[in-house]
Design a protein around this motif. Sequence first.
Motif, PDB file in Angstrom:
ATOM      1  N   ASN A 184      32.762  88.182  91.492  1.00 36.45           N
ATOM      2  CA  ASN A 184      32.715  87.882  90.057  1.00 36.45           C
ATOM      3  C   ASN A 184      31.877  86.643  89.767  1.00 36.45           C
ATOM      4  O   ASN A 184      31.118  86.601  88.794  1.00 36.45           O
TER       5      ASN A 184
ATOM      6  N   ASP B  12      22.418  93.816  96.516  1.00 40.47           N
ATOM      7  CA  ASP B  12      21.395  92.912  95.999  1.00 40.47           C
ATOM      8  C   ASP B  12      20.096  92.968  96.786  1.00 40.47           C
ATOM      9  O   ASP B  12      19.012  92.848  96.203  1.00 40.47           O
TER      10      ASP B  12
ATOM     11  N   TYR C 137      30.982  94.988  90.273  1.00 40.28           N
ATOM     12  CA  TYR C 137      29.879  94.124  90.699  1.00 40.28           C
ATOM     13  C   TYR C 137      28.585  94.902  90.569  1.00 40.28           C
ATOM     14  O   TYR C 137      28.352  95.847  91.330  1.00 40.28           O
ATOM     15  N   ARG C 138      27.803  94.593  89.566  1.00 39.14           N
ATOM     16  CA  ARG C 138      26.507  95.240  89.310  1.00 39.14           C
ATOM     17  C   ARG C 138      26.625  96.767  89.264  1.00 39.14           C
ATOM     18  O   ARG C 138      25.803  97.506  89.831  1.00 39.14           O
TER      19      ARG C 138
ATOM     20  N   GLU D  96      28.094  87.433  90.412  1.00 40.92           N
ATOM     21  CA  GLU D  96      27.471  88.388  89.496  1.00 40.92           C
ATOM     22  C   GLU D  96      26.657  87.684  88.409  1.00 40.92           C
ATOM     23  O   GLU D  96      25.757  88.272  87.812  1.00 40.92           O
TER      24      GLU D  96
END
Length: 583
Positions: free
Chosen positions: A308, A489, A286-287, A311
């Motif tokens: 997923n 995030d 994830y990232r 993302e």
Amino acid sequence: MPMQAMRTLFLISSVFLTLIFLLMFNETADAQFDRLNEHFITRSEVVAANGMVATSHPLAAQVGLQILMQGGNAIDAAIATNAAMGLMEPTGNGIGGDLFAILWHEESQQLYAINASGRSPLGLSYEQLMAELEAMEETRIPPSSLLSVSVPGAIDGWFELHERFGSLPMADILAPSVHYAENGFPVPEVIADAWRRSARILANRVGAFIETFTIDGRGPEKGEIMRNPDLGNTYRLLGEQGRDVFYRGEIARKIDAFMREHGGYLRFEDFDQHRSEWIETLSTTYRGYEVHQIGQNNQGTAVLQMLNILEGYDLSEMGFNSPEALHLMIEAKKLAFEDRAKFYSDPDFNDLPFERLISKEYAAERRALISDRALERVTSGIEGLRDGGTIFLTTADREGNMVSLIQSNFRGMGTGFVVPGTGFSFQNRGELFSLDPAHPNVYEPGKRPFHTIIPGFVMKDGKPWFTLGVMGGEFQPMGHVQILVNMIDFGMNVQEASDAIRWLHTNSTEPTEAWGDYLKDGGLVRFESDIDPAIVEALRAMGHKVEIGGGFYGRFQGILRNHELGVYVGGSESRADGQAVGY
């Protein structure tokens, strides 16, 4: 200019400049405070260089820290902390329950995972179970029945972890809990409230519940001293004789006799044959972060599926708690949970599509179903569980070992059935079998039921980065995702990510329901009460059913490893009694 006038002018100038500096400093400090307060942070993170423990009971956290300071490693500390938690927070865990763990072993530079969940009785067939339920006029396995008891796996998990990675003798690891069991410990506020509620519900169970877990028939008040010398004796036997005293010796024979006397089905043979399983984790990226979960017969796969899907969106651009970001997270949850209801089960009994479920290609297919309107009808893409009783703990040591461990009775204090002289209550995890013969999670003898408890572990650039757990029944995958999104995030620190307002989506299909069931009404979204009403109205305009308050929003613990500075950074749930501690 006269000397006196110059001194006066200098003094006035100095005062003026000082005032300007203070005003500038205060503006900076206020801005910093406002930034943190925006996300409802309650306290700063805990930072330590040599070791750390985080869990939901302060004294248990200190037991783990004591083991670290005595020269034990993170694995020793995790076992010691779990033993203390089983004594001090029996409303969430205990040796009558199961365990899952993921750990980073610094010497071998590897990640390891263990599934220490127990199996259903070998002597209880599906047909006999259905006959028992029909006689009881029940349509599902009741949590108050001995039919819901599967083999407790936690003790075998302890000894597997210790044999492979431990350093101190098991007797030394359990010694602090033996001391507290015999001499007593004060009960903190949140645990006391749950303990009193459980005591009212379980007081009529056969066995030794009243003598073991109450004061004159009631649960303890905040600050009252509780003792459990029977559990202390069990811990002492484990320290002296090892895991076999539980699975092949005195304790197994006591349990066999109790089950025969009261109509239960667990037998000595079930304990004798029980083994934990070392497994490979399921993971996704994830990232740039590598997120690991147990998978198999627990709901950790849902975390990977949700990440997923998410993302594919720029959540950071949308902003924390924006209606747009919240909408996407809720929709991802709905999609993942319908697969959860159909496939997450014991892989020893089914060929399950886990690799497909966590693939980026499948996430893209599911993401394509999301629009700017809330989904109402959701099925699996491949043709509940509310606030359960669980604890999560995490430990880290000076060598770099890190442990993410979760352990549970399932519902609060479990069944409340206590074999006299043992000091613990049996779990009711067997409640989570489906009764639909077409379902992968259908009851079968010797099978592991679906579990809600999930430890999380995150790697970054091939190095251990973060351990996390957010106990709380069906909320757990949602909790993991919210913590990780807050940090990755939205740039929050460990404590800030925990303290931020949480959301809960309910009424998705459950793994206990029939194979053909699916979400038909969109479910219900709940927020903690500090949510901005404007956000609620925006989500309602998108078609979400939203309520403020109510629900259960989990209990978080986490430790982050800062490799650059050589320190651990910990956070602990502000909604509970616990703490992160280090040295």
